[in-house]
Structure formats: structure tokens, C-alpha cells
Scaffold this active site. Structure first.
Site, PDB file in Angstrom:
ATOM      1  N   LYS A 254       0.835  -1.203   0.000  1.00  0.00           N
ATOM      2  CA  LYS A 254       0.000   0.000   0.000  1.00  0.00           C
ATOM      3  C   LYS A 254       0.873   1.257   0.000  1.00  0.00           C
ATOM      4  O   LYS A 254       0.626   2.200  -0.760  1.00  0.00           O
ATOM      5  CB  LYS A 254      -0.938  -0.006   1.220  1.00  0.00           C
ATOM      6  CG  LYS A 254      -2.072  -1.028   1.091  1.00  0.00           C
ATOM      7  CD  LYS A 254      -2.838  -1.239   2.395  1.00  0.00           C
ATOM      8  CE  LYS A 254      -3.897  -2.341   2.186  1.00  0.00           C
ATOM      9  NZ  LYS A 254      -4.626  -2.704   3.418  1.00  0.00           N
TER      10      LYS A 254
ATOM     11  N   GLN B 123      -5.051  -1.251   9.610  1.00  0.00           N
ATOM     12  CA  GLN B 123      -4.957  -2.590   9.017  1.00  0.00           C
ATOM     13  C   GLN B 123      -5.552  -3.640   9.954  1.00  0.00           C
ATOM     14  O   GLN B 123      -5.248  -3.660  11.149  1.00  0.00           O
ATOM     15  CB  GLN B 123      -3.479  -2.907   8.707  1.00  0.00           C
ATOM     16  CG  GLN B 123      -3.259  -4.220   7.982  1.00  0.00           C
ATOM     17  CD  GLN B 123      -3.796  -4.226   6.550  1.00  0.00           C
ATOM     18  OE1 GLN B 123      -3.859  -3.191   5.889  1.00  0.00           O
ATOM     19  NE2 GLN B 123      -4.181  -5.384   6.067  1.00  0.00           N
TER      20      GLN B 123
ATOM     21  N   ASP C  13     -11.255   3.076   4.062  1.00  0.00           N
ATOM     22  CA  ASP C  13     -11.710   1.678   4.029  1.00  0.00           C
ATOM     23  C   ASP C  13     -13.233   1.601   3.883  1.00  0.00           C
ATOM     24  O   ASP C  13     -13.769   0.531   3.587  1.00  0.00           O
ATOM     25  CB  ASP C  13     -11.328   0.979   5.345  1.00  0.00           C
ATOM     26  CG  ASP C  13     -10.080   0.130   5.214  1.00  0.00           C
ATOM     27  OD1 ASP C  13      -9.858  -0.439   4.132  1.00  0.00           O
ATOM     28  OD2 ASP C  13      -9.343   0.023   6.213  1.00  0.00           O
TER      29      ASP C  13
HETATM   30  N1  GUN Z   1      -7.219  -6.643   6.081  1.00  0.00           N
HETATM   31  C1  GUN Z   1      -7.549  -7.390   5.012  1.00  0.00           C
HETATM   32  N2  GUN Z   1      -8.218  -6.643   4.102  1.00  0.00           N
HETATM   33  C2  GUN Z   1      -8.286  -5.392   4.613  1.00  0.00           C
HETATM   34  C3  GUN Z   1      -8.836  -4.169   4.133  1.00  0.00           C
HETATM   35  O1  GUN Z   1      -9.413  -4.069   3.046  1.00  0.00           O
HETATM   36  N3  GUN Z   1      -8.681  -3.096   4.957  1.00  0.00           N
HETATM   37  C4  GUN Z   1      -8.066  -3.182   6.152  1.00  0.00           C
HETATM   38  N4  GUN Z   1      -7.993  -2.072   6.909  1.00  0.00           N
HETATM   39  N5  GUN Z   1      -7.540  -4.299   6.630  1.00  0.00           N
HETATM   40  C5  GUN Z   1      -7.652  -5.396   5.854  1.00  0.00           C
END
Ligand code: GUN
Length: 311
Positions: free
Chosen positions: A57, A101, A124
Site C-alpha cells: 500500500k 490494518q 476503508d
Molecule cells: N485486512 C484485510 N483486508 C483489509 C482491508 O481491506 N482493509 C483493512 N484495513 N484491513 C484489511
């Protein structure tokens, strides 16, 4: 529904690259206006898979001209300390997107944290305000994985309207928002989950089948209608020889990986089912790259929304 004889691969890397090219142009436009979109990713503890996701990311943000940083509190961090950190990030003018996350350690109150993120920085789309906006048809910031899947289907010319879409899995991250987005595209939507009676019967009636339940190969060829569109969100690591032989025997490329690493990644769909599909997403290289592309798109969207610019 049209049935093609040769299943077509939905190439997540190619579609993600196209979206990222568009986002890069948007970012350059903002730069010209003196705006540099900013993303902060918070990664608690040392979760090996999460570390890889977060690195990707941050790396992709930099490549697109988005300022990004990761903050890595120790696994022992308390809910109160996290709330204080989020309050600081909410107040920072240089940050447009905040991503916590998941998964978080069990002692941390994840729901409280996700509610503490300012809805306008919630890239998100997990905050109840954004969940409600999506539900009521006024989408603002939409969860990245389901948003990416809709992009993938549309950009591949796949008909959604009127089709029976079956979503297997009811998580807040994928299953529920996926079902809502498909409904907004005028699909007839069924949500199945671990307690569903006759999962096979529902799956067999799907024109579009989205598997997001996190169980390797749970969707078998017998559960797939010929000509269906198969979207596999699962990301499971299999380590036993028995599982390997069941899903990949005769696949020399995978066999080399399995021998070298002792494991292979696979989705929720038994790869033998792909031969029945009109279109399918491979694992890896299907849905995964789209999640990051949509996170980038959401960060730019958040930057514009926060400044009252059109989106
Ligand atoms: N963990 C797995 N997929 C995601 C996501 O799309 N966002 C976040 N914040 N954590 C994750």
C-alpha cells in the site's frame, strides 16, 4: 447469460494498472492545485501477511504521487492509546486517508477504533456513517475490495443487472458491502454463509458467484453452473500434501512453488471449477491488486471531498 467455451481470465493486475493510471492523472491535477493527497496506514504488531499488504500500500501510494506513511504500534498497544493516535491523525491537515490494518490483536476494541476514524478520512469505508451511506444509496467512501470487484466486472463488460449474484461470506469487509454494491447494480442477490443449508444449491443457481469465506477450495466444480462468472476473494495458504494433491496435482508450476516453499496460496474456489466458468479471477493476481488500486482511488476521493471539490 452467455456461455463461452473458453473460460476468460479476469486479470486483476491489468485492470488495477488501468485504474492506477487514472488515479495518477487525478493526483497530478491535485498537485497543480497545490494539494498532495496523504494516506496513513496503521499496522499494529507483527502480522506477517499484514506487513506485506501494508508495504504494498505504501509503495503503490508513492508510485502514484500520494504521500504515505505507516505507523506501527507494538502488539501490546491499548485501545486508549490507539484512540489517542487516531484523534491525532483525524486532526492532521496533511492526511486525507486513515487505514487501520485488520486484523487487530484480540485485546484491542476494533469496532471502537473504526468508529473513531473521521468518516471523511475513512478510506476503508468501514465507519458506520459510510456503511449507512452505502446502504441508503448515497455512497461516499466504499470498501476497497468489493468496489474493486465491481470495477473488474464492469470494465470486463460483464452484465450485472438482472443476474443472480451469490455472495458466499458475510464479513463487514467484503461480503456485506459486496452484496449491497451488487444490489445497487440491479443484481438479484443472495448472501450465503457458514450456516447456510444447501450452499451447493444456491451456488449452482449463481450467474455471478463471489466467494469470500476464507476456506480453501470450499466451492467445488459440482457447485458451479456452467458459464458462471467466478470471483474468488479467498487468500488461503495450504501446506499439506493431501490438499496440494487434491487441488493442484499435475500443475507443474504450482508443484515447484510447493516444493520450494512448503505451501501455496489458493482461493476459496477449487481451481478445477474454473474450467466451467465464462470468466474467473485467479488467485493470486485476481481480486488482490484491485483492493490496492481502489484504496488509492478512495484516498484521492477523500482528498477531494474534504476540500469540497467535485468527485
Ligand atoms: N485486512 C484485510 N483486508 C483489509 C482491508 O481491506 N482493509 C483493512 N484495513 N484491513 C484489511
Amino acid at each position: 447469460m452467455t456461455t463461452t467455451t473458453t473460460p476468460q481470465i479476469l486479470d486483476g493486475n491489468a485492470i488495477a494498472a488501468a485504474i492506477q493510471t487514472e488515479v495518477t492523472k487525478d493526483v497530478q491535477q491535485l498537485h497543480l492545485q497545490g494539494i498532495r493527497p496523504g494516506l496513513t496506514v496503521v499496522l499494529v504488531g507483527n502480522h506477517p501477511a499484514s506487513e506485506v499488504y501494508v508495504r504494498n500500500k505504501v509503495k503503490t501510494s508513492a508510485a502514484l504521487g500520494i504521500k504515505s506513511e505507516s505507523i506501527t504500534p507494538p502488539a501490546s498497544v491499548t485501545t486508549e492509546e490507539m484512540l489517542a493516535l487516531i484523534a491525532t491523525l483525524n486532526a492532521r491537515e496533511d492526511i486525507d486517508g486513515i487505514l487501520i490494518q485488520l486484523p487487530l490483536p484480540a485485546h484491542v476494541d476494533a469496532k471502537r477504533l473504526l468508529e473513531a476514524v473521521s468518516p471523511e478520512k475513512d478510506v476503508d469505508g468501514f465507519h458506520p456513517v459510510n456503511v449507512g451511506r452505502l446502504q441508503s444509496g448515497q455512497p461516499s467512501l466504499i470498501p476497497c475490495t468489493p468496489a474493486g470487484i465491481i470495477q473488474m466486472l464492469k470494465r470486463s463488460g460483464i452484465l450485472i443487472s438482472g443476474q443472480h449474484a451469490v455472495v458466499v461470506g458475510r464479513s463487514d469487509i467484503v461480503g456485506k458491502p459486496m452484496a449491497m454494491l451488487l444490489l445497487h447494480e440491479n443484481a438479484t442477490v443472495t448472501i450465503c454463509h457458514s450456516k447456510t443449508k444447501d450452499l451447493a444449491g444456491f451456488c449452482r443457481s449463481a450467474d455471478i458467484l463471489v466467494a469470500a469465506i476464507g476456506k480453501a477450495g470450499i466451492i467445488t466444480p459440482a457447485m458451479v453452473r456452467p458459464g458462471a462468472v467466478l470471483v474468488d476473494v479467498g487468500m488461503n495458504r495450504i501446506t499439506s500434501q493431501e490438499d496440494f494433491d487434491r487441488f493442484f496435482s499435475g500443475n507443474s508450476r504450482r508443484e515447484a512453488t510447493f516444493r520450494e516453499k512448503g505451501s501455496v496460496l489458493m482461493g476459496d474456489i477449487d481451481p478445477h471449477a474454473f474450467a466451467l466458468a465464462s470468466y474467473y479471477t485467479p488467485v493470486p493476481g485476481g481480486v488482490g491488486p484491485l483492493t490496492i488500486a481502489m484504496l488509492m482511488a478512495n484516498t484521492v476521493r477523500a482528498a477531494r471531498l474534504r476540500r469540497g471539490l467535485p468527485v
